[in-house]
Design a protein around this motif. Sequence first.
Motif, mmCIF file in Angstrom:
data_model
loop_
_atom_site.group_PDB
_atom_site.id
_atom_site.type_symbol
_atom_site.label_atom_id
_atom_site.label_comp_id
_atom_site.label_asym_id
_atom_site.label_seq_id
_atom_site.Cartn_x
_atom_site.Cartn_y
_atom_site.Cartn_z
ATOM 1 N N GLU A 90 -6.012 -11.118 -2.517
ATOM 2 C CA GLU A 90 -6.012 -10.323 -1.283
ATOM 3 C C GLU A 90 -5.439 -8.935 -1.537
ATOM 4 O O GLU A 90 -5.973 -7.926 -1.048
ATOM 5 N N SER A 93 -7.636 -6.755 -4.165
ATOM 6 C CA SER A 93 -8.909 -6.295 -3.612
ATOM 7 C C SER A 93 -8.728 -5.064 -2.739
ATOM 8 O O SER A 93 -9.677 -4.301 -2.530
ATOM 9 N N ARG A 94 -7.518 -4.862 -2.220
ATOM 10 C CA ARG A 94 -7.246 -3.702 -1.354
ATOM 11 C C ARG A 94 -6.522 -2.583 -2.085
ATOM 12 O O ARG A 94 -6.408 -1.478 -1.561
ATOM 13 N N SER A 97 -8.404 0.995 -2.882
ATOM 14 C CA SER A 97 -8.507 1.929 -1.763
ATOM 15 C C SER A 97 -7.217 2.714 -1.572
ATOM 16 O O SER A 97 -7.241 3.937 -1.366
ATOM 17 N N THR A 98 -6.078 2.020 -1.679
ATOM 18 C CA THR A 98 -4.785 2.694 -1.531
ATOM 19 C C THR A 98 -4.505 3.623 -2.702
ATOM 20 O O THR A 98 -3.960 4.722 -2.518
ATOM 21 N N GLU A 250 -3.295 4.760 6.706
ATOM 22 C CA GLU A 250 -4.426 3.832 6.644
ATOM 23 C C GLU A 250 -4.712 3.205 8.003
ATOM 24 O O GLU A 250 -5.871 2.966 8.350
ATOM 25 N N ALA A 256 -9.101 0.027 4.955
ATOM 26 C CA ALA A 256 -8.736 -1.338 4.581
ATOM 27 C C ALA A 256 -7.992 -1.314 3.253
ATOM 28 O O ALA A 256 -8.502 -1.757 2.218
ATOM 29 N N GLY A 257 -6.786 -0.771 3.282
ATOM 30 C CA GLY A 257 -6.000 -0.643 2.069
ATOM 31 C C GLY A 257 -4.808 -1.565 2.067
ATOM 32 O O GLY A 257 -4.616 -2.393 2.959
ATOM 33 N N LEU A 258 -3.984 -1.405 1.038
ATOM 34 C CA LEU A 258 -2.812 -2.248 0.876
ATOM 35 C C LEU A 258 -1.797 -2.011 1.990
ATOM 36 O O LEU A 258 -1.173 -2.954 2.485
ATOM 37 N N PHE A 261 -2.946 -3.503 5.354
ATOM 38 C CA PHE A 261 -2.904 -4.961 5.230
ATOM 39 C C PHE A 261 -1.467 -5.461 5.314
ATOM 40 O O PHE A 261 -1.190 -6.499 5.936
#
Length: 309
Positions: A90, A93-94, A97-98, A250, A256-258, A261
């Motif tokens: 999880e 996967s993010r 983006s971050t 974000e 949909a980054g760290l 999330f």
Amino acid sequence: MGFVLRRLAASIPVVFGITVVAFLLIHLVPGDPAQAILFGSNATPEQIDALRDQLGLNAPLWQQYLTFLNQLLHGDLGTSFVTHNSVAHELLSRTPSTLQLTALAMLIAIVTGVPLGLIGGIRPGSFLDLVARTVSFIGVAVPYFFLALLLVLVFSLNLGWTPAIDDGSFSALLLPAVSLGWGYAAILTRLVRGRVIEEYRSDYVKSANARGCSERRVLLGHVFRNSSIPAVTMIGLQFGNILTGAAVTEVIFGRAGLGSFLATSITTKNIPVVQGAIVLIGVAYIVINLFVDLSVGAIYPRTRLATAA
């Protein structure tokens, strides 16, 4: 190599402290994960207690921490309470983006802050110095989340140049990167400007000018090199701050980054995700600081010799 090994050895208790903080912080947040998961299902107290037992929440805190620590030692960050997927999957996967947002924001901060600081430090009191100080003042005074909303209002809603919500394109990355990197550009501007002014007042610069050295040689060979040491250190520290500060940005831009999330996981008290994210960010801080020390040692070897002594 010895320097690197000593730093890695010193990082072990730091990582241990990060695990303690990560574990305690999420358990201090009010709320019951089992109730949050079963919310709206008319679950009975027996069902909630059974889910708590299934998730391991009925065990004593010390036992929960030892379980968490044992999983980390085996490279396992646990399983998400919500999606039942691996926390490592999880988070990883993010993470890209971050990292994209963080890298572009840091690039904006460096490309903007360092030249402005040099211009202001070389000609203090000039019009360009006034511009540099004005940019620095605005960057420090305006919070990045307010700047983010202002950028969305102007460039997305009024002008329509960039999307307001992330759609995966590069143009959607510009506004969050500018809003996040602007404040750190201001910090770099103030730091570099002050250091350059101080270096120009030093005796070795006066001696170089007296020997007839060109202004370019004095700037690049002496002033800029010595001024870059605190700047490199600050860049490393600010890179970590941007990584953690990306959460609000974000959320505002729907990325949909760290960070987003992590913010969502805190509200739902998804304990394994929050613990794993904090540990991941903490380890990232340690790695960044190690690279900063290596960079400073390469620029100014005397610091590496002092550390070895």
